[in-house]
Design an enzyme around this catalytic site. Structure first.
Site, mmCIF file in Angstrom:
data_model
loop_
_atom_site.group_PDB
_atom_site.id
_atom_site.type_symbol
_atom_site.label_atom_id
_atom_site.label_comp_id
_atom_site.label_asym_id
_atom_site.label_seq_id
_atom_site.Cartn_x
_atom_site.Cartn_y
_atom_site.Cartn_z
ATOM 1 N N THR A 102 -10.487 4.528 10.442
ATOM 2 C CA THR A 102 -10.373 3.704 11.648
ATOM 3 C C THR A 102 -9.810 4.472 12.835
ATOM 4 O OG1 THR A 102 -8.250 2.861 10.849
ATOM 5 C CG2 THR A 102 -10.197 1.511 10.428
ATOM 6 N N PRO B 74 -16.443 16.720 -8.418
ATOM 7 C CA PRO B 74 -16.482 15.557 -9.300
ATOM 8 C C PRO B 74 -15.579 15.650 -10.529
ATOM 9 C CG PRO B 74 -18.681 16.038 -8.512
ATOM 10 C CD PRO B 74 -17.805 17.153 -8.025
ATOM 11 N N ASP C 161 -3.287 4.508 -2.057
ATOM 12 C CA ASP C 161 -4.250 5.021 -1.078
ATOM 13 C C ASP C 161 -4.174 6.545 -1.002
ATOM 14 O OD1 ASP C 161 -6.164 4.982 0.914
ATOM 15 O OD2 ASP C 161 -4.719 4.595 2.520
ATOM 16 N N LYS D 160 0.853 -1.185 0.000
ATOM 17 C CA LYS D 160 0.000 0.000 0.000
ATOM 18 C C LYS D 160 0.888 1.233 0.000
ATOM 19 C CE LYS D 160 -1.471 2.594 3.102
ATOM 20 N NZ LYS D 160 -2.039 3.394 4.217
ATOM 21 N N ASP E 105 -12.715 15.772 -3.789
ATOM 22 C CA ASP E 105 -12.744 17.088 -4.430
ATOM 23 C C ASP E 105 -14.015 17.169 -5.263
ATOM 24 O OD1 ASP E 105 -11.921 19.609 -5.600
ATOM 25 O OD2 ASP E 105 -9.844 19.009 -5.206
ATOM 26 N N ARG F 272 2.336 -1.095 10.806
ATOM 27 C CA ARG F 272 3.343 -1.144 11.850
ATOM 28 C C ARG F 272 3.594 -2.526 12.448
ATOM 29 N NH1 ARG F 272 1.034 4.547 13.979
ATOM 30 N NH2 ARG F 272 -0.792 3.571 13.028
ATOM 31 N N LYS G 58 -7.064 8.609 -1.223
ATOM 32 C CA LYS G 58 -8.276 9.137 -0.582
ATOM 33 C C LYS G 58 -8.711 10.474 -1.211
ATOM 34 C CE LYS G 58 -7.368 7.009 3.952
ATOM 35 N NZ LYS G 58 -5.962 6.568 3.808
ATOM 36 N N LEU G 59 -8.863 10.478 -2.521
ATOM 37 C CA LEU G 59 -9.237 11.709 -3.202
ATOM 38 C C LEU G 59 -10.610 12.206 -2.747
ATOM 39 C CD1 LEU G 59 -8.026 11.049 -6.851
ATOM 40 C CD2 LEU G 59 -6.788 12.039 -4.937
#
Length: 229
Positions: A114, A64, A57, A30, A62, A206, A59-60
């Site tokens: 999370t 459309p 990853d 990732k 904005d 981690r 995470k856009l």
């Protein structure tokens, strides 16, 4: 089913040293904002040259059209998975999927991070309902808009599958081996628990990258994921 190792490093040099030193060539990885924004698309090519499947990853979130155009560029990178925020709304999710048209890249929508819990949702974001209700709301929205699945905690996977169908994919971060620290994650689970709950893909950071022996930790995650302890 795949287990993505989260490459939470600042530079390609650190990343390359970690992968080579611990004999992790070819494992699914990732790649997050920290590393991608520093190194750019070139890091994708370097990882793919070493046979790594890639979960990008980003995470856009904005308007459309902006997300649509960004996804057209991402489609050319041939990564396996990319993320957007479901909070961007139905049209944004739809345009993200349209931007990936013609590629095999799967679009996953982040529901509730999370690191968040009911207190954050209620007191800071002002969202009605608890974590579970909001996860279902965003997962249903993502499916309606054409996403391939969602990113959520392990604990919400059964509800998501019940509402959106078994073929609606679930990627679950917050995975920890039983002897690992939870750090800043509030909704965590072991690989075995994730399998029992129906997760399709895991993200482990981690517990592997900070382990005394990362290769051994990776193998332990795979063992628990595939066979239990």
């Amino acid at each position: 089913m795949s287990v993505f190792v989260a490459l939470d490093f600042s530079t390609w040099t650190e990343t390359e040293q970690f992968l080579k030193r611990n004999d992790l060539a070819g494992v699914p990885v990732k790649l997050g904002m920290e590393l991608f924004y520093r190194e750019g698309p070139a890091i994708i090519e370097k990882l793919q040259a070493d046979n790594h499947s890639i979960f990008l990853d980003l995470k856009l979130h904005d308007i459309p059209n902006t997300v649509h155009q960004a996804m057209k560029n991402i489609a050319s990178l041939n990564v396996d998975v990319v993320t957007i925020h479901a909070m961007g709304g139905k049209e944004m999710i739809y345009q993200a999927k349209q931007g990936l048209a013609g590629s095999s890249t799967k679009l996953m929508a982040v529901t509730i991070l999370t690191s968040m819990d009911n207190t954050v949702l209620e007191q800071e974001l002002g969202l009605p309902g608890n974590v579970e209700a909001n996860v279902i709301r965003f997962a249903s929205l993502a499916k309606e808009a054409g996403a391939d699945g969602v990113v959520s905690s392990v604990h919400e996977v059964p509800m998501i599958k019940a509402h959106c169908g078994e073929d609606f994919l679930s990627i679950t971060p917050g995975i920890r081996l039983s002897d690992s620290s939870q750090d800043d994650q509030k909704r965590v689970a072991t690989p075995e628990e994730a399998k029992q709950q129906g997760s399709d893909f895991l993200v482990v950071g981690r517990s592997i990258t900070k382990a005394e022996n990362p290769r051994k930790a990776y193998e332990q995650v795979m063992k628990e994921w595939q066979h239990g302890k």
